[in-house]
Motif scaffolding. Sequence first.
Motif: not given
Length: 159
Positions: A58, A60-61, A81, A84
């Motif tokens: 993902c 994001h992180a 995901c 989060h």
Amino acid sequence: SHSLSPPSSPSTPPQVAHLIGKKEDIAKAGHVTKLVNGCRDVLVLFHQGRYHAMDMRCYHAGGSLLHGDIEEFNGQQCIVCPWHKYKITLAEGEGLYQAVDNPTVKPLRTHWRSKGVKQRIHKVTELNDNVYVTLNDSTEPIESDVYQTEKYRTSVVHF
Ligand code: FES
């Protein structure tokens, strides 16, 4: 060979279609991950009769999308995901979020908006009984590129 076109040079050009597996096996499993061309961890999904491919971590992180649920938001099929709960469209890799129309009006009303393409989507080709992935080699950086490194690769389970 594991590719539709044989590599013409020692380093395989990214536009080659790489074998992921048998259509039937991927459809049954629902999702698989594979290290493609020795350089990219790709998630291949089967959803509502279609195959989709994207970077497996993902944007994001770096959460693994392997076990992400697929749900519809704003008429678009998205992977959610597990880390989060970010929503990523299967078609374009867009990040979706809920925007508040007017924060002074209660109750708050929201609508879905796109943050733009965040996850690199790859091209899927079905040929005979097999599924192939052609890496998206667009030189525009996409946020999910950040997690395609050795550091993030060590924890990956391959198909
Ligand atoms: Fe995917 Fe945070 S890592 S939502």
